[in-house]
Design a protein around this motif. Structure first.
Motif, PDB file in Angstrom:
ATOM      1  N   ALA A 236       8.879  52.724  21.078  1.00  0.00           N
ATOM      2  CA  ALA A 236       7.903  51.812  20.482  1.00  0.00           C
ATOM      3  C   ALA A 236       6.645  51.682  21.322  1.00  0.00           C
ATOM      4  O   ALA A 236       5.580  51.324  20.796  1.00  0.00           O
ATOM      5  N   THR A 237       6.726  51.971  22.635  1.00  0.00           N
ATOM      6  CA  THR A 237       5.534  51.857  23.489  1.00  0.00           C
ATOM      7  C   THR A 237       4.555  53.000  23.266  1.00  0.00           C
ATOM      8  O   THR A 237       3.433  52.965  23.769  1.00  0.00           O
ATOM      9  N   SER A 238       4.956  54.042  22.530  1.00  0.00           N
ATOM     10  CA  SER A 238       4.128  55.241  22.369  1.00  0.00           C
ATOM     11  C   SER A 238       3.201  55.180  21.163  1.00  0.00           C
ATOM     12  O   SER A 238       2.569  56.180  20.814  1.00  0.00           O
ATOM     13  N   ALA A 239       3.098  54.018  20.524  1.00  0.00           N
ATOM     14  CA  ALA A 239       2.412  53.910  19.232  1.00  0.00           C
ATOM     15  C   ALA A 239       1.013  54.507  19.231  1.00  0.00           C
ATOM     16  O   ALA A 239       0.612  55.179  18.276  1.00  0.00           O
ATOM     17  N   GLU A 240       0.254  54.278  20.289  1.00  0.00           N
ATOM     18  CA  GLU A 240      -1.146  54.712  20.284  1.00  0.00           C
ATOM     19  C   GLU A 240      -1.315  56.197  20.569  1.00  0.00           C
ATOM     20  O   GLU A 240      -2.443  56.707  20.562  1.00  0.00           O
ATOM     21  N   GLU A 241      -0.203  56.887  20.822  1.00  0.00           N
ATOM     22  CA  GLU A 241      -0.264  58.329  21.028  1.00  0.00           C
ATOM     23  C   GLU A 241       0.445  59.087  19.916  1.00  0.00           C
ATOM     24  O   GLU A 241       0.730  60.275  20.030  1.00  0.00           O
ATOM     25  N   CYS A 242       0.746  58.370  18.813  1.00  0.00           N
ATOM     26  CA  CYS A 242       1.387  58.983  17.646  1.00  0.00           C
ATOM     27  C   CYS A 242       0.329  59.472  16.660  1.00  0.00           C
ATOM     28  O   CYS A 242      -0.704  58.831  16.482  1.00  0.00           O
TER      29      CYS A 242
END
Length: 464
Positions: A236-242
């Motif tokens: 969930a912490t990777s949202a801005e790199e999806c």
């Protein structure tokens, strides 16, 4: 004092869209990211400890209970991730639903959880590598591989791997993802080898008594092995790199959780079927089990797979730690200048460096005790709050677009709260004392710095 001021979802989406981080991750990458963090220390270490000290052969049920608790919370996470595609996982979700103060405490606990767990995993990596070197006839020296409390001077391998992976994370998420894919492949191969060699030697007599510590032992084991499931929070912490966070994040969270729970249950069942549970309290239970049935070469191969597995866990923990810190610094909860994005690599390099140094110092000089319990209580509390938050948003913002909706939310979310709360209840009281002390320290930081420096306290600064 407006302690429960919330950030608007529109503002979060706008900020995430222009964060400057490269959007390179797809749904498959997110599933592997989750597997990379979930399948590691838990399957190669905690299965044996939980069986020997808490649940016996019924550790399989312990993993099912922990998996169920994660699945319930994961559905809430998945809905949140489709609404708020921004870094920070439960911290960001809480900021949008329950307000700033509660969000700060959640983020504060997540930073502790990631830092302490990463330090423990780095120490475990050092132990496996040192053992492999000794078995090859190479003695790296006790003084340089153990902390002072254990009779050494400094744990150099733990520091080395932490700093190496931190550098890799600074170089770019895509490069880190490629390494994670390779290492996940190695450790899944190692698990497959273990199962192929071990299943023919399963003796059902080793499953008797099935619940030597009773029902309370099963829940105690579930509370301990919950440590193994932290990985889906890191997804969930990777949202801005999806590439497409509202679509890919729910798939990554749910997909990795289902795969990992199935692997844990199967490995735990086979492990306790070939070795009496009383003999599994050792730092390498899976490799030990193969030696126990006479496969020394297979044990060595699984040992290499364990090193690969623990490496991916540490990689994803350091990644998640930096993204939580990045989200909090951007909101003014901690000094905002540390959330700068590298112009060339498009990664939050300052917080990655700070986190890597902090973790390496702890792993290199401090003996890590009761790590699983400390990490667990922080994770469980975050999951519990996220489940409450998704209900609050259903009431306060019923019309906000949701590409994924938690099914039966008024049943699932309360069950997540009850399940996580019950597992927290089964953790040792010493863990609760440390948790309360850490939260109290966090309150001092919030009222002494964060409240006044919050981005919501200065809403027009960005316009100047």
């Amino acid at each position: 004092m407006n302690l429960f001021r919330t950030k608007s979802i529109e503002q979060m989406r706008e900020t995430a869209a222009h964060s400057g981080m490269a959007k390179t991750l797809g749904a498959f990458d997110l599933i592997l990211l989750g597997i990379g963090c979930v399948i590691g220390t838990g399957i190669f270490v905690l299965t044996g400890v939980a069986a020997a000290k808490y649940a016996g052969p019924a550790v399989t049920i312990s993993f099912m209970i922990s998996g169920l608790a994660c699945a319930l919370a994961g559905l809430a996470y998945a809905e949140f991730s489709s609404i708020v595609p921004a870094s920070g996982s439960a911290y960001t979700y809480t900021y949008a639903s329950l307000g700033e103060f509660i969000a700060f405490i959640v983020g504060w606990n997540l930073i502790l959880e990631y830092t302490v767990t990463a330090s423990a995993v780095a120490s475990g990596w050092s132990g496996y590598v040192t053992g492999l070197l000794l078995s090859a006839g190479i003695d790296p020296g006790h003084a340089l591989t153990h902390v002072p409390a254990d009779g050494g001077i400094i744990n150099i391998p733990a520091i080395f791997i932490t700093l190496l992976l931190s550098v890799l994370l600074i170089r770019g998420t895509q490069e880190s993802t490629k390494l994670n894919r390779i290492l996940v492949g190695v450790k899944l191969t190692a698990i497959a080898i273990f199962l192929l060699l071990a299943i023919p030697h399963v003796d059902t007599m080793n499953w008797e008594p099935f619940m030597p510590f009773g029902v309370s032992g099963i829940f105690g084991g579930a509370a301990i092995v919950f440590f193994a499931y932290i990985g889906f929070d890191a997804v969930a912490t990777s949202a801005e790199e999806c590439k497409n966070p509202s679509h890919d994040l729910p798939i990554g969270i749910i997909g990795s959780l289902v795969i990992c729970t199935a692997l844990y249950v199967v490995v735990a069942g086979v492990l306790t079927g070939i070795v009496p549970y009383t003999e599994l309290n050792n730092p390498e239970p899976v490799a030990f089990a193969l030696r126990y049935i006479g496969y020394n070469l297979g044990s060595a191969v699984v040992g290499v797979g364990a090193i690969a597995g623990i490496t991916t866990v540490l990689l994803v923990l350091l990644y998640g730690q930096a993204r939580i810190f990045f989200a909090m610094s951007r909101d003014g909860m901690v000094p905002a200048r540390v959330c700068k994005i590298h112009k060339r690599y498009h990664t939050p390099y300052i917080v990655t460096v700070m986190g890597g140094i902090f973790v390496s110092i702890i792993a290199g000089f401090v003996p890590i005790g009761v790590i699983a319990e400390m990490a667990n209580i922080g994770t469980l509390s975050a999951f519990l709050v996220a489940a409450i938050g998704v209900l609050v948003l259903r009431i306060t913002k019923p019309d906000v677009p949701r590409t994924f909706r938690c099914p039966l939310v008024w049943l699932i979310a309360p069950l997540a709260v009850l399940t996580c709360g019950y597992l927290m209840y089964h953790l040792p009281w010493e863990t609760w004392v440390r948790f309360i002390v850490w939260c109290t320290f966090g309150c001092l930081v919030y009222f002494g710095y964060s409240y006044q420096h919050s981005a919501l306290a200065h809403p027009h600064d960005d316009e100047e």
